[in-house]
Design a protein around this motif. Structure first.
Motif, PDB file in Angstrom:
ATOM      1  N   HIS A 101      15.938  40.162 -46.035  1.00 54.01           N
ATOM      2  CA  HIS A 101      14.718  39.825 -45.306  1.00 54.01           C
ATOM      3  C   HIS A 101      14.487  40.669 -44.060  1.00 54.01           C
ATOM      4  N   ILE A 102      15.562  41.276 -43.534  1.00 53.22           N
ATOM      5  CA  ILE A 102      15.394  42.136 -42.359  1.00 53.22           C
ATOM      6  C   ILE A 102      14.574  43.375 -42.733  1.00 53.22           C
ATOM      7  N   THR A 103      14.569  43.737 -44.011  1.00 53.18           N
ATOM      8  CA  THR A 103      13.868  44.955 -44.417  1.00 53.18           C
ATOM      9  C   THR A 103      12.427  44.680 -44.876  1.00 53.18           C
ATOM     10  N   LEU A 104      12.066  43.420 -44.931  1.00 52.20           N
ATOM     11  CA  LEU A 104      10.775  43.034 -45.513  1.00 52.20           C
ATOM     12  C   LEU A 104       9.582  43.712 -44.826  1.00 52.20           C
ATOM     13  N   ILE A 105       9.474  43.512 -43.507  1.00 48.68           N
ATOM     14  CA  ILE A 105       8.329  44.054 -42.774  1.00 48.68           C
ATOM     15  C   ILE A 105       8.346  45.590 -42.753  1.00 48.68           C
TER      16      ILE A 105
END
Lengths: 269, 310
Positions: free
Chosen positions: A111-115
């Motif tokens: 999720h850290i890479t989502l944006i």
């Protein structure tokens, strides 16, 4: 538990059926007409599947899911096997750092890479495309980590015999390592395919165009079209849900053993 | 010089064909490069840019991204929304994980034998963990729907009234915990089976010769000896609980009144529906730090104690 005790066996089977009853009933429901469902009668029909596949475009979503999961599996296995071979067989400057960076991806929550990945793909014009769904999914070190452990267990003498015969590194990988590591590669392939098939948040973020939906996004949208609970066409939704579950379910029944082993391998994560 | 030595190119220096030697030296890099390229582009660079964006204010559209220092973090830590999401996520983890693990261990001890019944049961229990989470969430939305759902129909047989499973803030989170446990139970069982198989059978025989009752044997032999597996599953499950998104998004969207608003659901809302990139990134960084801490704890404390290779 002894299977020879028929009472226990019957009880166990009943418990298993009860456990799976929501899914089993949803499959049953998908073959019923809406009227039959709401009136509690039985009336078999295929019209829910016809509607899901035709009117609601699930044939297209199925195709998208097959393309994306298939590509992620093939590309993922290819790059992971090559990297695993390098990590298992070569002692090269920077190799340990690279291997460390690969293994570390196992503990990094995606999720850290989502944006940022969304921003990258937007800039590259790859939102709403297969490439946008496929490329970020390759960034996973798990298969490489696992295959490296497996390849290290293969005797080096086999490689060296092939090198003596004049083979180059790629030929050794392809003709010696891959055939021996086949069970591990297959298990990893299943594991990657199923994970990608069931992936939801990334397609949800990266896809806006309806005809690029994967099955997961399409199913969630179909269910959410009419949020007012009483107007949901449940038999239709269950037909769509069955289409989403079925490929993995059939695969599961065919290769349960491989799969369970793949998941157990996943436990080293 | 044989080609075999090329497997360790740094150890041998002489080769008649310098060009080939260079190529061979480069071989491991060329082999590892594709994977590392993907990992760099889609994992490591994004971590850095999440960190960078978390110190800025941006809405996806405006041409500038002004630096705002720790404001995004401050706003988050001061917001009721953030602490609610933390609380809901923590409750989810604290309640669902121990119950699930206890159940999984109990079931696993009964499914050790290689009879067709236990094989079938293992398959049935394991099936949900490879099934699409969206489909499971949709099916259970029907199970728990108020008017035509399976649960209320069963309650109806016993003459009980309807329960508003997903509309009642007191109940909705329990529904999600139930659904998630239903999905994950089979995975836990498989891992426990692997752990149980590693326990020498003599220990069981010794315990039963001592006149130990079944429960006694379970408590004194099984539970302590599968402890490494339990620790492993505990940490894995807590990490997984902090990343639950799909069932929340499909079943409740975080409602009613924030009762099921878990962290990743909030992250998705802040980042992709409110387009507050700064705060979304700050939330992602906080989640990242939490989960990395858990993962480090896992590898430090558990080390190599738990290892399954078939």
């Amino acid at each position: 538990m002894k299977a020879d005790n028929p009472l226990l066996a019957v009880l166990a089977l009943a418990a298993g059926l009860l456990f799976l009853s929501p899914v089993l009933y949803s499959i049953w429901m998908s073959f019923q007409t809406v009227d039959a469902y709401y009136t509690g009668t039985v009336d078999f029909t295929l019209e829910n599947y016809q509607a899901a596949i035709g009117q609601y475009n699930f044939a297209r979503y199925l195709l998208n899911s097959v393309i994306v999961s298939g590509a992620v599996t093939l590309i993922g296995l290819a790059v992971a096997t090559m990297a695993a071979f390098a990590f298992a067989r070569y002692d090269f400057p920077g190799g340990n750092v690279m291997f460390g960076a690969t293994v570390a991806t196992l503990m990094i929550p995606s999720h850290i890479t989502l944006i940022p990945n969304y921003l990258t793909l937007a800039k590259a014009g790859l939102l709403d495309s297969y490439a946008g769904l496929i490329l970020p999914a390759i960034s996973n070190g798990f298969a490489a980590f696992f295959l490296r452990q497996y390849i290290r267990g293969i005797p080096r003498a086999l490689d060296e015999a092939a090198y003596m015969d004049g083979a180059n590194a790629l030929q050794v990988l392809w003709r010696v390592i891959v055939p021996i590591a086949k069970p591990a590669i297959l298990s990893m392939g299943l594991y990657i395919f199923i994970s990608e098939w069931n992936n939801y948040i990334w397609p949800l973020v990266a896809i806006g165009r309806e005809d690029m939906y994967t099955l997961q996004v399409g199913l969630a949208r179909l269910y959410r079209v009419n949020p007012g609970e009483d107007v949901i066409d449940w038999p239709l939704v269950m037909a769509a849900s069955t289409i989403t579950i079925l490929p993995v379910l059939l695969g599961f029944l065919l290769v349960e053993r491989h799969l369970v082993r793949g998941i157990m391998m996943g436990a080293v994560k | 010089m044989t080609a075999a030595t090329e497997a360790r190119p740094v150890t041998r220096a002489s080769h008649p064909l310098r060009k080939t030697r260079l190529l061979r030296r480069l071989t491991p890099y060329l082999l590892a490069l594709p994977l590392l390229g993907f990992i760099a582009a889609f994992t490591y660079v994004p971590i850095a840019s999440s960190l960078n964006l978390s110190f800025r204010e941006w809405d996806f559209l405006s041409p500038t991204k002004p630096w705002v220092g720790l404001d995004n973090y401050r706003l988050l830590l001061d917001s009721r929304e953030f602490w609610n999401a933390m609380k809901v996520t923590a409750i989810f983890a604290v309640i669902s994980v121990p119950i699930r693990l206890a159940l999984a261990l109990l079931i696993a001890t009964r499914l050790m034998s290689e009879t067709w019944v236990s094989r079938l049961m293992r398959g049935a229990l394991f099936l949900p963990s490879v099934t699409s989470t969206v489909a499971i969430a949709v099916v259970f939305s029907w199970v728990f729907s108020t008017d035509y759902g399976m649960m209320n129909a069963i309650l109806g047989w016993f003459g009980l009234g309807k329960v508003y499973w997903m509309q009642d803030p007191q109940i909705a989170l329990w529904v999600l915990i139930f659904v998630n446990s239903w999905k994950q139970l089979g995975y836990d069982i498989i891992i426990y089976l692997a752990g149980l198989q590693a326990i020498p059978t003599e220990l069981y025989d010794a315990a039963s010769v001592d006149g130990g009752r079944k429960f006694h044997v379970f408590r004194r032999v099984t539970v302590p000896l599968v402890m490494p597996t339990t620790y492993f599953l505990l940490v894995i499950s807590v990490i997984e609980a902090f990343q639950v998104f799909t069932i929340v998004d499909v079943m409740t969207k975080g409602g009613p009144a924030g009762a099921t608003d878990m962290i990743v659901n909030m992250l998705y809302r802040v980042g992709f529906t409110l387009f507050d990139i700064g705060q979304g990134s700050a939330l992602a960084v906080i989640l990242f730090i939490l989960l990395i801490a858990l993962a480090v704890f896992k590898s430090r404390v558990l080390g190599r104690k738990v290892h399954y290779e078939s």
